[in-house]
Design a protein around this motif. Structure first.
Motif, PDB file in Angstrom:
ATOM      1  N   ALA A 161       0.824  -1.203   0.000  1.00 22.76           N
ATOM      2  CA  ALA A 161       0.000   0.000   0.000  1.00 22.76           C
ATOM      3  C   ALA A 161       0.858   1.253   0.000  1.00 22.76           C
ATOM      4  N   ALA A 162       0.301   2.336  -0.516  1.00 25.48           N
ATOM      5  CA  ALA A 162       0.969   3.637  -0.470  1.00 25.48           C
ATOM      6  C   ALA A 162       1.070   4.101   0.983  1.00 25.48           C
ATOM      7  N   ASP A 163       2.229   4.626   1.349  1.00 28.66           N
ATOM      8  CA  ASP A 163       2.474   5.073   2.722  1.00 28.66           C
ATOM      9  C   ASP A 163       1.967   6.511   2.859  1.00 28.66           C
ATOM     10  N   CYS A 164       0.638   6.626   2.889  1.00 31.10           N
ATOM     11  CA  CYS A 164       0.003   7.933   2.810  1.00 31.10           C
ATOM     12  C   CYS A 164      -1.442   7.798   3.256  1.00 31.10           C
ATOM     13  N   GLU A 165      -2.056   8.910   3.590  1.00 29.36           N
ATOM     14  CA  GLU A 165      -3.447   8.914   4.034  1.00 29.36           C
ATOM     15  C   GLU A 165      -4.376   8.919   2.814  1.00 29.36           C
ATOM     16  N   VAL A 166      -4.288   7.836   2.048  1.00 31.30           N
ATOM     17  CA  VAL A 166      -5.076   7.642   0.836  1.00 31.30           C
ATOM     18  C   VAL A 166      -5.274   6.148   0.664  1.00 31.30           C
ATOM     19  N   THR A 167      -6.380   5.720   0.063  1.00 34.58           N
ATOM     20  CA  THR A 167      -6.606   4.288  -0.058  1.00 34.58           C
ATOM     21  C   THR A 167      -5.729   3.665  -1.136  1.00 34.58           C
ATOM     22  N   GLN A 293      -6.529   4.378  -6.228  1.00 34.19           N
ATOM     23  CA  GLN A 293      -6.298   5.150  -5.013  1.00 34.19           C
ATOM     24  C   GLN A 293      -7.384   6.215  -4.937  1.00 34.19           C
ATOM     25  N   GLU A 294      -7.872   6.436  -3.726  1.00 34.52           N
ATOM     26  CA  GLU A 294      -8.891   7.457  -3.518  1.00 34.52           C
ATOM     27  C   GLU A 294      -8.634   8.160  -2.187  1.00 34.52           C
ATOM     28  N   THR A 295      -9.134   9.367  -2.073  1.00 38.16           N
ATOM     29  CA  THR A 295      -9.171  10.041  -0.780  1.00 38.16           C
ATOM     30  C   THR A 295     -10.540   9.821  -0.160  1.00 38.16           C
ATOM     31  N   PHE A 296     -10.543   9.513   1.124  1.00 36.22           N
ATOM     32  CA  PHE A 296     -11.791   9.338   1.885  1.00 36.22           C
ATOM     33  C   PHE A 296     -11.832  10.463   2.924  1.00 36.22           C
ATOM     34  N   PRO A 297     -12.536  11.569   2.664  1.00 38.40           N
ATOM     35  CA  PRO A 297     -12.504  12.715   3.583  1.00 38.40           C
ATOM     36  C   PRO A 297     -12.872  12.377   5.018  1.00 38.40           C
ATOM     37  N   TRP A 298     -13.775  11.412   5.210  1.00 45.97           N
ATOM     38  CA  TRP A 298     -14.176  11.073   6.579  1.00 45.97           C
ATOM     39  C   TRP A 298     -13.068  10.355   7.342  1.00 45.97           C
TER      40      TRP A 298
END
Length: 328
Positions: A161-167, A293-298
């Motif tokens: 997985a990407a080492d980031c706050e993203v799916t 990869q997506e951002t999940f704002p919640w």
């Protein structure tokens, strides 16, 4: 097939994986959780033509080469995969989850891997649409979709997985259903989510997109894998059949969930109605694979270039995708 053998031999370090259901009240499905013993040795020979979990081929599996991919070429095989956004076309009208948007520039093959990139990119021409009150801005991500469909089989993905706050996600759609095999967050900046093990989580779900379901969740589980999903490569195996789903981690049995268990799940109480009295196990028709990869704002999103990575870029890496189906 030497290139496949090279990939298969580089397996994983020993680890202890303990199943721990997160965020769900105790129910009958929890009784089927499996405690996995540590892997004490790596096999001398691994046959890449067979699942890591079934090297003796008890299941009589046959590799589907039309959908499987080792990602060893210089460019992605676009006879097998569609890069979301190519030619301005977005399948399912899905351009990404705001604030991030899919970019075709964020897909590449490198070092025998498919790499999907999340990038802090203020120069990108973002859509003017608003997604649930959130603008598309600052962050580009990527998605690839299989061009062919299939029904039932054993899927194996070796990824980090990407080492980031993203799916970093492996999922599928088809027949007005959605099958999320994993949606992983490699990093969380919120202490409470780190403490809850969200960086070690296997989260999978089923959604019903018919008029009855409206996209609602009909079944979901979260489990602590015992390792950070962005720390190293692991092999994730999913056997999908008409009878349910069996999950393997690094070739070892992790979870068995029967269709009966899934249908007994109270989606009305737990997920704002689910699909009502209809069967929860709706994933019975042909599906197409997605990696994205997506951002999940919640769950929180990167708020600066530095939070995406030292250089403002970070990758979700997939070493291979293999699909086996039963011999007729």
């Amino acid at each position: 097939m030497l290139y496949i053998i090279r990939k298969s031999i580089s397996l994983l370090l020993p680890c202890v994986i303990i199943v721990n259901t997160l965020g769900c009240s105790p129910s009958k499905e929890d009784a089927q959780s499996v405690v996995i013993p540590p892997v004490t040795s790596v096999p001398d020979v691994v046959n890449p033509q067979l699942p890591l979990s079934d090297q003796s081929n008890v299941g009589k599996w046959v590799l589907n080469e039309d959908l499987s991919d080792e990602f060893e070429a210089s460019t992605l095989n676009q006879d097998k995969w569609f890069i979301q956004g190519t030619g301005g076309v977005y399948q399912s009208n899905f351009i990404g989850r705001a604030p991030s948007q899919f970019s075709t520039k964020n897909v590449r093959l490198e070092e025998g891997k498919l790499k999907l990139e999340t990038r802090w990119d203020t120069s990108f021409v973002f859509s003017s649409k608003v997604d649930n009150g959130t603008k598309f801005e600052n962050i580009t991500t990527a998605a690839v979709i299989s061009k062919k469909e299939f029904t039932y089989g054993y899927m194996e993905v070796k990824s980090k997985a990407a080492d980031c706050e993203v799916t970093s996600s492996f999922w599928a759609i088809g027949g007005n259903t959605e099958f999320d095999f994993f949606e992983m967050f490699g990093d969380h900046k919120q202490p409470n989510k780190e403490a809850a093990g969200k960086e070690r989580e296997l989260w999978w779900s089923i959604h019903d997109w018919t008029s009855a379901g409206k996209g609602n969740t009909t079944y979901t589980e979260s489990h602590d894998l015992g390792f950070r999903v962005a720390a190293s490569f692991h092999v994730y195996g999913f056997e999908w059949s008409k009878d349910g789903l069996t999950i393997y981690i690094d070739g070892k049995l992790f979870r068995e969930i029967s269709r009966t268990t899934i249908n007994a799940y109270d989606d009305i109480l737990k997920h704002n109605g689910g699909n009502g009295v209809n069967e929860n196990f709706v994933v019975t028709k042909p599906i197409r694979i997605w990696f994205d990869q997506e951002t999940f704002p919640w769950h929180g999103v990167p708020d600066s270039k530095e939070e995406v990575g030292v250089t403002g870029k970070v990758d979700f890496e997939i070493e291979y995708f293999r699909l086996w189906q039963k011999k007729e």
